[in-house]
Every structure is written in C-alpha cells, then in structure tokens.
Design an enzyme around this catalytic site. Structure first.
Site, mmCIF file in Angstrom:
data_model
loop_
_atom_site.group_PDB
_atom_site.id
_atom_site.type_symbol
_atom_site.label_atom_id
_atom_site.label_comp_id
_atom_site.label_asym_id
_atom_site.label_seq_id
_atom_site.Cartn_x
_atom_site.Cartn_y
_atom_site.Cartn_z
ATOM 1 N N ARG A 1 12.780 4.699 12.982
ATOM 2 C CA ARG A 1 11.358 5.747 12.845
ATOM 3 C C ARG A 1 10.417 5.315 13.952
ATOM 4 N NH1 ARG A 1 8.926 5.032 6.945
ATOM 5 N NH2 ARG A 1 7.735 6.880 8.009
ATOM 6 N N PRO B 1 0.840 -1.260 0.048
ATOM 7 C CA PRO B 1 -0.005 -0.037 0.131
ATOM 8 C C PRO B 1 0.971 1.393 0.029
ATOM 9 C CG PRO B 1 -0.252 -0.999 2.228
ATOM 10 C CD PRO B 1 0.620 -2.067 1.160
ATOM 11 N N ASN B 2 0.446 2.001 -0.621
ATOM 12 C CA ASN B 2 0.733 3.550 -0.983
ATOM 13 C C ASN B 2 2.214 3.669 -1.671
ATOM 14 O OD1 ASN B 2 -1.410 5.028 0.274
ATOM 15 N ND2 ASN B 2 -0.598 4.191 2.301
ATOM 16 N N ARG C 1 5.750 12.419 -2.474
ATOM 17 C CA ARG C 1 5.787 12.994 -1.292
ATOM 18 C C ARG C 1 6.669 12.437 -0.384
ATOM 19 N NH1 ARG C 1 -0.274 11.723 -0.624
ATOM 20 N NH2 ARG C 1 0.216 11.640 1.516
ATOM 21 N N SER D 1 12.811 2.782 3.766
ATOM 22 C CA SER D 1 13.476 3.666 4.923
ATOM 23 C C SER D 1 13.930 2.704 6.021
ATOM 24 C CB SER D 1 12.317 4.186 5.214
ATOM 25 O OG SER D 1 11.088 3.724 5.728
ATOM 26 N N HIS E 1 3.479 -4.380 9.306
ATOM 27 C CA HIS E 1 3.313 -4.072 11.015
ATOM 28 C C HIS E 1 1.887 -4.600 11.541
ATOM 29 C CE1 HIS E 1 6.816 -1.715 9.965
ATOM 30 N NE2 HIS E 1 5.987 -0.905 9.392
ATOM 31 N N ASP F 1 0.894 -15.327 6.991
ATOM 32 C CA ASP F 1 0.245 -16.865 6.770
ATOM 33 C C ASP F 1 0.504 -17.254 5.398
ATOM 34 O OD1 ASP F 1 -0.479 -17.256 9.433
ATOM 35 O OD2 ASP F 1 -2.678 -17.033 9.257
ATOM 36 N N ASN G 1 8.013 -5.659 -0.369
ATOM 37 C CA ASN G 1 7.700 -4.560 0.417
ATOM 38 C C ASN G 1 6.315 -4.480 0.663
ATOM 39 O OD1 ASN G 1 7.506 -2.193 1.668
ATOM 40 N ND2 ASN G 1 8.859 -0.969 0.281
ATOM 41 N N ALA H 1 2.861 -0.773 5.153
ATOM 42 C CA ALA H 1 2.276 -0.722 6.407
ATOM 43 C C ALA H 1 1.660 -2.290 6.763
ATOM 44 C CB ALA H 1 1.260 0.457 6.455
ATOM 45 N N TYR I 1 11.534 8.813 2.023
ATOM 46 C CA TYR I 1 11.584 7.633 1.056
ATOM 47 C C TYR I 1 12.341 7.985 -0.240
ATOM 48 C CZ TYR I 1 7.609 6.155 3.767
ATOM 49 O OH TYR I 1 6.951 5.666 4.680
ATOM 50 N N GLU J 1 11.931 -9.378 2.956
ATOM 51 C CA GLU J 1 11.079 -8.590 3.349
ATOM 52 C C GLU J 1 12.075 -7.089 2.927
ATOM 53 O OE1 GLU J 1 10.078 -8.547 7.550
ATOM 54 O OE2 GLU J 1 9.974 -6.295 7.587
ATOM 55 N N HIS K 1 12.360 -2.681 2.870
ATOM 56 C CA HIS K 1 11.818 -1.360 3.091
ATOM 57 C C HIS K 1 12.776 -0.237 2.535
ATOM 58 C CE1 HIS K 1 8.749 -3.183 5.881
ATOM 59 N NE2 HIS K 1 9.550 -3.969 6.414
HETATM 60 O O1 CA2 Z 1 10.196 2.156 4.311
HETATM 61 C C1 CA2 Z 1 9.325 1.251 3.562
HETATM 62 O O2 CA2 Z 1 9.504 0.751 2.360
HETATM 63 C C2 CA2 Z 1 7.919 1.313 4.097
HETATM 64 O O3 CA2 Z 1 7.620 -0.142 3.779
HETATM 65 C C3 CA2 Z 1 7.177 2.056 3.522
HETATM 66 C C4 CA2 Z 1 5.535 1.942 4.281
HETATM 67 C C5 CA2 Z 1 5.740 2.225 5.577
HETATM 68 O O4 CA2 Z 1 4.241 2.083 6.037
HETATM 69 C C6 CA2 Z 1 6.384 1.039 6.108
HETATM 70 O O5 CA2 Z 1 6.627 1.071 7.506
HETATM 71 C C7 CA2 Z 1 7.900 1.296 5.699
HETATM 72 C C8 CA2 Z 1 4.695 3.182 3.526
HETATM 73 C C9 CA2 Z 1 4.763 3.659 1.986
HETATM 74 C C10 CA2 Z 1 4.264 4.854 1.630
HETATM 75 O O6 CA2 Z 1 4.964 5.370 0.875
HETATM 76 C C11 CA2 Z 1 4.558 6.691 0.645
HETATM 77 C C12 CA2 Z 1 5.554 7.193 -0.281
HETATM 78 C C13 CA2 Z 1 5.433 8.649 -0.589
HETATM 79 C C14 CA2 Z 1 4.288 9.437 -0.040
HETATM 80 C C15 CA2 Z 1 3.518 8.874 0.901
HETATM 81 C C16 CA2 Z 1 3.500 7.407 1.213
#
Ligand code: CA2
Length: 147
Positions: A107, A10-11, A18, A102, A80, A87, A74, A77, A23, A98, A100
């Site tokens: 964080r 997601p996202n 952003r 960041s 977590h 599963d 990846n 969210a 990121y 896995e 990420h």
């Molecule tokens: O660091 C990562 O790759 C994460 O998987 C990214 C997730 C975050 O919830 C994990 O804790 C760590 C979030 C991805 C959202 O990406 C965005 C990028 C630009 C603007 C908004 C969100």
C-alpha cells in the site's frame, strides 16, 4: 484460564462496512468470534477491546500486564504515528504481536513504517482476519516454549 488481549485501534469498528477491496467483508464482531474460538482451542480465553483513542489504547496495554499473558494488537493508523503506543508496549513485559488485516507493504509508502514493530515479538499482515487466528496460535506456541 490464561487470557489474551485482542486490541483493535482506530476505525477498525468500521471493518466490513467500507473499502472491502482492501479490508474484506469481515467485521470486528467476526474477528472477536474467531479469536474466542481459536483461543479456546489452546485453553485460553480472550478479552476483545476496540478504541479510536490513542490514550485508551495506551491504558489498555498498561492494564494488560496484570490481566493477560499476551496481546494481539492492530493499532490501525497509530502504527505509523504513535511513539506513545511504542513506549507503552516497551514498558510492559508481555509478548505483543503487531497485526494488520491488509498487506501494508503493498500500500502507500506511509504505511510501510511502523513505530511498534521493534517492540513487538512479531508482525502478521496481509491475511485478512485469518491473521488474528495465526497470532493467537503464535502466542500459544510461545507460551508453551516460554512458560
Ligand atoms: O490493515 C490493517 O489492519 C490496518 O491496521 C488498518 C488501518 C490502517 O491505517 C493501517 O495502515 C493498516 C485502518 C483501519 C481502517 O479500517 C477501515 C475499515 C473499513 C472502512 C474504513 C476504514
């Protein structure tokens, strides 16, 4: 040619638009291009998928068993929160890394726990999109060691 699944949750379609201080400025398209090139260096192909839906990610992991020899995940969210993803990974006999972008450990506390780490062969975080290349290298090395 053997294939890897590069699965983003997601996202991650918003990468580069952003929060560049967290990121970076690379986009999902950059991840997909990097992954394709790096996989080709190992005589591998990639399929790249992104979904904001937990169920679609579960489906992709289940389907990977018949199409791919490893997965870079990846889970965003859902990392977590998702027992369903954990599963699904545990149910497929495939190496999953896995990943990420960041450094989740630098964080918020809620990002320090992962439901999926225990069922993955390893975790890469904090190296930006370079991590996808590292994950592909690691899967290729494992495939050579465990044919
Ligand atoms: O660091 C990562 O790759 C994460 O998987 C990214 C997730 C975050 O919830 C994990 O804790 C760590 C979030 C991805 C959202 O990406 C965005 C990028 C630009 C603007 C908004 C969100």
């Amino acid at each position: 040619m053997p294939s890897l699944l590069i699965l983003n949750g997601p996202n991650l379609n918003l990468l580069g638009t952003r929060e560049p201080e967290i990121y970076g400025s690379d986009t999902l398209a950059d991840i997909e291009a990097l992954s394709k090139v790096r996989a080709a260096e190992h005589d591998l192909t990639v399929e790249c998928l992104q979904s904001n839906s937990e169920g679609a990610l579960v489906d992709a992991i289940q389907d990977a068993k018949s199409k791919h020899c490893g997965v870079v995940l990846n889970a965003g969210a859902y990392t977590h929160t998702s027992i369903a993803l954990r599963d699904a990974i545990a149910s497929v006999d495939l190496p999953v890394i896995e990943l990420h972008v960041s450094n989740v450990f630098a964080r918020e506390q809620f990002r320090h726990y992962s439901y999926i780490s225990e069922v993955c062969i390893g975790v890469i975080c904090g190296f930006g999109i370079t991590g996808y290349g590292l994950a592909i290298d690691a899967l290729a090395a494992r495939m050579e060691a465990v044919p």
